[in-house]
Design a protein around this motif. Structure first.
Motif, PDB file in Angstrom:
ATOM      1  N   LEU A  37      -2.840  -3.424  11.395  1.00  4.71           N
ATOM      2  CA  LEU A  37      -3.733  -3.331  10.246  1.00  4.71           C
ATOM      3  C   LEU A  37      -4.278  -4.679   9.704  1.00  4.71           C
ATOM      4  N   LYS A  38      -5.589  -4.668   9.825  1.00  3.29           N
ATOM      5  CA  LYS A  38      -6.045  -5.965   9.426  1.00  3.29           C
ATOM      6  C   LYS A  38      -7.229  -6.037   8.342  1.00  3.29           C
ATOM      7  N   LYS A  39      -7.251  -6.717   7.424  1.00  3.29           N
ATOM      8  CA  LYS A  39      -8.432  -6.567   6.590  1.00  3.29           C
ATOM      9  C   LYS A  39      -8.702  -8.502   5.859  1.00  3.29           C
ATOM     10  N   GLN A  40      -9.852  -8.609   5.816  1.00  2.43           N
ATOM     11  CA  GLN A  40     -10.164  -9.832   5.377  1.00  2.43           C
ATOM     12  C   GLN A  40     -11.220 -10.193   4.536  1.00  2.43           C
ATOM     13  N   PHE A  41     -11.322 -10.997   3.412  1.00  3.54           N
ATOM     14  CA  PHE A  41     -12.336 -11.081   2.523  1.00  3.54           C
ATOM     15  C   PHE A  41     -12.889 -12.526   2.820  1.00  3.54           C
ATOM     16  N   GLY A  42     -13.845 -12.886   3.496  1.00  5.59           N
ATOM     17  CA  GLY A  42     -14.330 -14.068   3.868  1.00  5.59           C
ATOM     18  C   GLY A  42     -13.244 -14.837   4.723  1.00  5.59           C
TER      19      GLY A  42
ATOM     20  N   ASN B 231       4.245 -12.705  -4.240  1.00  6.03           N
ATOM     21  CA  ASN B 231       3.318 -13.496  -5.346  1.00  6.03           C
ATOM     22  C   ASN B 231       1.957 -12.979  -5.335  1.00  6.03           C
ATOM     23  N   ASN B 232       1.313 -13.308  -6.487  1.00  6.16           N
ATOM     24  CA  ASN B 232      -0.144 -12.996  -6.790  1.00  6.16           C
ATOM     25  C   ASN B 232      -1.103 -13.346  -5.347  1.00  6.16           C
ATOM     26  N   GLY B 233      -1.769 -12.483  -4.876  1.00  5.22           N
ATOM     27  CA  GLY B 233      -2.678 -12.766  -3.826  1.00  5.22           C
ATOM     28  C   GLY B 233      -1.816 -12.428  -2.304  1.00  5.22           C
ATOM     29  N   ALA B 234      -0.674 -11.922  -2.593  1.00 11.78           N
ATOM     30  CA  ALA B 234      -0.225 -11.335  -1.435  1.00 11.78           C
ATOM     31  C   ALA B 234      -0.745 -10.275  -0.579  1.00 11.78           C
ATOM     32  N   GLY B 235      -1.307  -9.358  -1.146  1.00 12.03           N
ATOM     33  CA  GLY B 235      -1.841  -8.298  -0.338  1.00 12.03           C
ATOM     34  C   GLY B 235      -1.512  -6.942  -0.758  1.00 12.03           C
ATOM     35  N   LYS B 236      -0.757  -6.837  -1.849  1.00 10.05           N
ATOM     36  CA  LYS B 236      -0.145  -5.461  -2.189  1.00 10.05           C
ATOM     37  C   LYS B 236      -1.015  -4.702  -2.419  1.00 10.05           C
ATOM     38  N   THR B 237      -1.956  -4.944  -3.402  1.00 12.55           N
ATOM     39  CA  THR B 237      -2.906  -4.072  -4.012  1.00 12.55           C
ATOM     40  C   THR B 237      -4.075  -3.781  -2.773  1.00 12.55           C
ATOM     41  N   THR B 238      -4.263  -4.703  -1.950  1.00  9.95           N
ATOM     42  CA  THR B 238      -5.101  -4.410  -0.934  1.00  9.95           C
ATOM     43  C   THR B 238      -4.609  -3.149   0.064  1.00  9.95           C
ATOM     44  N   LEU B 239      -3.050  -3.310   0.494  1.00 12.50           N
ATOM     45  CA  LEU B 239      -2.578  -2.560   1.151  1.00 12.50           C
ATOM     46  C   LEU B 239      -2.504  -1.087   0.711  1.00 12.50           C
ATOM     47  N   PHE B 240      -2.417  -1.032  -0.647  1.00 12.03           N
ATOM     48  CA  PHE B 240      -2.497   0.280  -1.342  1.00 12.03           C
ATOM     49  C   PHE B 240      -3.792   0.867  -1.391  1.00 12.03           C
TER      50      PHE B 240
ATOM     51  N   LEU C 136      -9.348   3.687   0.167  1.00  8.18           N
ATOM     52  CA  LEU C 136     -10.414   2.901  -0.938  1.00  8.18           C
ATOM     53  C   LEU C 136     -10.984   1.768  -0.456  1.00  8.18           C
ATOM     54  N   LEU C 137     -10.543   1.060   0.663  1.00  8.39           N
ATOM     55  CA  LEU C 137     -10.978   0.036   1.246  1.00  8.39           C
ATOM     56  C   LEU C 137     -11.039   0.283   2.836  1.00  8.39           C
ATOM     57  N   LYS C 138     -12.011   0.235   3.762  1.00  8.36           N
ATOM     58  CA  LYS C 138     -11.712   0.245   5.308  1.00  8.36           C
ATOM     59  C   LYS C 138     -11.068  -0.670   5.947  1.00  8.36           C
ATOM     60  N   PRO C 139     -10.231  -0.578   6.744  1.00 11.98           N
ATOM     61  CA  PRO C 139      -9.582  -1.971   7.804  1.00 11.98           C
ATOM     62  C   PRO C 139     -10.625  -2.385   8.480  1.00 11.98           C
ATOM     63  N   ASP C 140     -10.419  -3.855   8.667  1.00 11.22           N
ATOM     64  CA  ASP C 140     -11.374  -4.330   9.688  1.00 11.22           C
ATOM     65  C   ASP C 140     -11.077  -3.962  11.068  1.00 11.22           C
ATOM     66  N   GLU C 141      -9.637  -3.744  11.246  1.00 10.24           N
ATOM     67  CA  GLU C 141      -9.079  -3.269  12.546  1.00 10.24           C
ATOM     68  C   GLU C 141      -7.700  -2.537  12.265  1.00 10.24           C
ATOM     69  N   GLY C 142      -7.557  -1.674  13.005  1.00 11.48           N
ATOM     70  CA  GLY C 142      -6.025  -0.887  12.885  1.00 11.48           C
ATOM     71  C   GLY C 142      -6.168   0.407  12.142  1.00 11.48           C
ATOM     72  N   SER C 143      -5.068   0.884  12.047  1.00 13.85           N
ATOM     73  CA  SER C 143      -5.048   2.267  11.225  1.00 13.85           C
ATOM     74  C   SER C 143      -3.762   2.212  10.325  1.00 13.85           C
ATOM     75  N   ILE C 144      -3.859   3.192   9.426  1.00 13.37           N
ATOM     76  CA  ILE C 144      -2.657   3.654   8.820  1.00 13.37           C
ATOM     77  C   ILE C 144      -2.535   5.269   8.955  1.00 13.37           C
ATOM     78  N   LEU C 145      -1.465   5.693   9.114  1.00 12.46           N
ATOM     79  CA  LEU C 145      -1.327   7.231   9.357  1.00 12.46           C
ATOM     80  C   LEU C 145      -0.539   7.703   8.305  1.00 12.46           C
ATOM     81  N   ILE C 146      -0.626   8.923   7.564  1.00 12.74           N
ATOM     82  CA  ILE C 146       0.059   9.419   6.824  1.00 12.74           C
ATOM     83  C   ILE C 146       0.371  10.625   7.121  1.00 12.74           C
ATOM     84  N   ASN C 147       1.740  11.045   7.491  1.00 19.93           N
ATOM     85  CA  ASN C 147       2.075  12.380   8.495  1.00 19.93           C
ATOM     86  C   ASN C 147       1.002  12.587   9.473  1.00 19.93           C
TER      87      ASN C 147
END
Length: 232
Positions: A7-12, A35-44, A50-61
């Motif tokens: 799973l990858k997501k990049q902003f700039g 810490n702030n900027g760790a990426g926790k909210t992005t992961l959620f 609510l965001l599309k990954p640049d690469e990879g996937s998340i599967l829920i069940n």
């Protein structure tokens, strides 16, 4: 079960999420810290489509949230005030959730009553629109809304923010009891290490988009390692 692959997501130039592989098991109470900027909210936000990954996937069940909405039937979440319909009263908002979830109003009322210790007499019956509540009480509305459908996956981003000490302790009790009674998977991010360690069976330490450590937290066993890492 939640399965994360490449799973990858990049902003700039900023790497917000880079997780080669990670699994969250059914029934885990996972505390996500960093810490702030760790990426926790992005992961959620990636988990909740609510965001599309640049690469990879998340599967829920085994369901990819980007490809199907079936996961929504068993998921409850509160990230921030944008999840609320703030021109409604809390009563109207909870009734709306019941309607779209086909949960009878009598059941919704029972569940609200169960959550009243968290509400603390400051949410229901106030004759206020959600937008006119305090930040702490809006937070309570969001958490209650996430719980009211009794989801098998519960995601809360910084749920202890804005809550007074009594409400924080009530929330810890509610989340612990909910996980134990339902076997639900609960994922909570928080800057409050003490509360996170108190409720979690497992801790993921995240920094700059990477999960650095995956800690078993049986009986609060990760407390000292986290204190050492954050310099407490």
């Amino acid at each position: 079960m939640i399965t994360i692959n490449n799973l990858k997501k990049q902003f700039g130039q900023t790497i917000a999420c880079d997780i080669p592989s990670f699994t969250i098991n059914d029934g885990d109470v996972l505390g996500l810290v960093g810490n702030n900027g760790a990426g926790k909210t992005t992961l959620f936000r990636l988990m909740l489509d609510l965001l599309k990954p640049d690469e990879g996937s998340i599967l829920i069940n085994d369901i990819n949230p980007a490809q199907s909405e079936a996961w929504k039937e068993t998921t409850g979440a509160h990230i921030d005030d944008s999840f609320l319909i703030d021109y409604l009263t809390p009563e109207e908002y909870f009734a709306f959730i019941g309607k779209i979830s086909t949960v009878p109003q009598t059941v919704i009322n029972d569940r609200i009553a169960q959550l009243e210790p968290l509400a603390g007499g400051e949410v229901m019956g106030q004759k206020k629109l959600i937008r006119n509540l305090s930040a702490g009480n809006r937070q309570k509305v969001g958490i209650m809304a996430a719980l009211i459908r009794q989801p098998q996956l519960l995601i809360l981003d910084e749920p202890f923010n804005f809550l007074d000490p009594t409400s924080q302790n009530q929330l810890k009790h509610i989340l612990t009891q909910y996980a134990q009674e339902t076997g639900a998977t609960v994922i909570v991010s928080s800057h409050n290490l003490q509360h996170t360690v108190d409720i979690s069976t497992r801790i993921a330490l995240m920094e700059k988009g990477h999960i650095l450590r995956d800690l078993n937290n049986e009986n609060g066993s990760s407390r000292q390692e986290l204190a050492d890492y954050f310099g407490e």
